[in-house]
Scaffold this active site. Structure first.
Site, mmCIF file in Angstrom:
data_model
loop_
_atom_site.group_PDB
_atom_site.id
_atom_site.type_symbol
_atom_site.label_atom_id
_atom_site.label_comp_id
_atom_site.label_asym_id
_atom_site.label_seq_id
_atom_site.Cartn_x
_atom_site.Cartn_y
_atom_site.Cartn_z
ATOM 1 N N ASP A 154 -19.781 -37.571 46.846
ATOM 2 C CA ASP A 154 -20.026 -38.445 47.641
ATOM 3 C C ASP A 154 -18.708 -39.767 47.476
ATOM 4 O OD1 ASP A 154 -20.638 -40.002 45.325
ATOM 5 O OD2 ASP A 154 -22.756 -40.334 46.236
ATOM 6 N N CYS B 89 -20.840 -37.437 41.905
ATOM 7 C CA CYS B 89 -21.313 -38.767 42.487
ATOM 8 C C CYS B 89 -21.001 -39.885 41.587
ATOM 9 C CB CYS B 89 -22.813 -38.678 42.990
ATOM 10 S SG CYS B 89 -24.093 -38.363 41.729
ATOM 11 N N THR C 156 -23.094 -41.196 39.344
ATOM 12 C CA THR C 156 -23.666 -40.778 38.006
ATOM 13 C C THR C 156 -23.500 -39.432 37.776
ATOM 14 O OG1 THR C 156 -25.753 -40.711 38.955
ATOM 15 C CG2 THR C 156 -24.998 -42.814 37.876
ATOM 16 N N HIS D 167 -25.321 -20.612 27.807
ATOM 17 C CA HIS D 167 -27.056 -20.460 27.672
ATOM 18 C C HIS D 167 -27.598 -20.477 28.954
ATOM 19 C CE1 HIS D 167 -27.043 -21.383 22.980
ATOM 20 N NE2 HIS D 167 -26.324 -20.389 23.397
ATOM 21 N N HIS E 27 -31.000 -15.207 26.377
ATOM 22 C CA HIS E 27 -30.770 -16.266 27.517
ATOM 23 C C HIS E 27 -31.106 -15.775 28.994
ATOM 24 C CE1 HIS E 27 -29.188 -18.698 24.248
ATOM 25 N NE2 HIS E 27 -28.333 -17.722 23.974
#
Ligand code: RB5
Length: 144
Positions: A7, A64, A66, A97, A132
């Site tokens: 964004d 973005c 954050t 993992h 996993h």
């Protein structure tokens, strides 16, 4: 093929990442946004994630402000396992993992050089499978 999207909060970092990864030989499909005008990050997360679940792209990177909004949105798409990483160790482990197919970064959080290392680490790792895989199967069950 690697999908990438951002964004307005991730626009600058996304462009740097594209330049860096192209130099390293990665084939990249850029799903926008293409300027700094405000857009809604779930719209970009959706097109990038759909390109992965459709098989057009193998993995994706979303940026973005954050990295958090992108990761929340991406993880709503069935078949997507997205991780927001701010360090190289997490980037390595989340491929080994969690078999993540989307990496999320914060353009207002993570510096350019660290972001390059995070991307390169994540792209260079392989899923370890074994125990996993059982856990990934349990995550897939949550989607039903
Ligand atoms: C946009 O201002 C900002 O909210 C977005 O880039 C992101 O940080 C959301 O999680």
């Amino acid at each position: 093929m690697l999908a990438i999207g951002c964004d307005h909060g991730g626009f600058e970092l996304k462009n740097h990442i594209i330049g860096y990864l192209k130099e390293k030989g990665f084939e990249i499909k850029d799903f926008g946004t293409y300027d700094e005008n405000s857009v809604d990050y779930p719209d970009i997360a959706e097109v990038v994630c759909r390109s992965i679940t459709s098989g057009e792209c193998e993995r994706g990177i979303l940026v973005c402000g954050t990295g958090i909004g992108m990761s929340i949105a991406a993880n709503k798409v069935k078949g997507i396992r997205a991780a927001m990483c701010t360090d190289v160790y997490s980037a390595k482990m989340t491929k080994q993992h969690n078999n993540t197919n989307v990496l999320c970064l914060g353009g207002r959080v993570t510096g350019r050089e660290l972001a390059f290392m995070i991307c390169e680490t994540w792209l260079g790792e392989e899923f370890l499978g074994g125990r996993h895989q059982n856990r990934i199967d349990k995550i897939s069950n949550l989607e039903k």
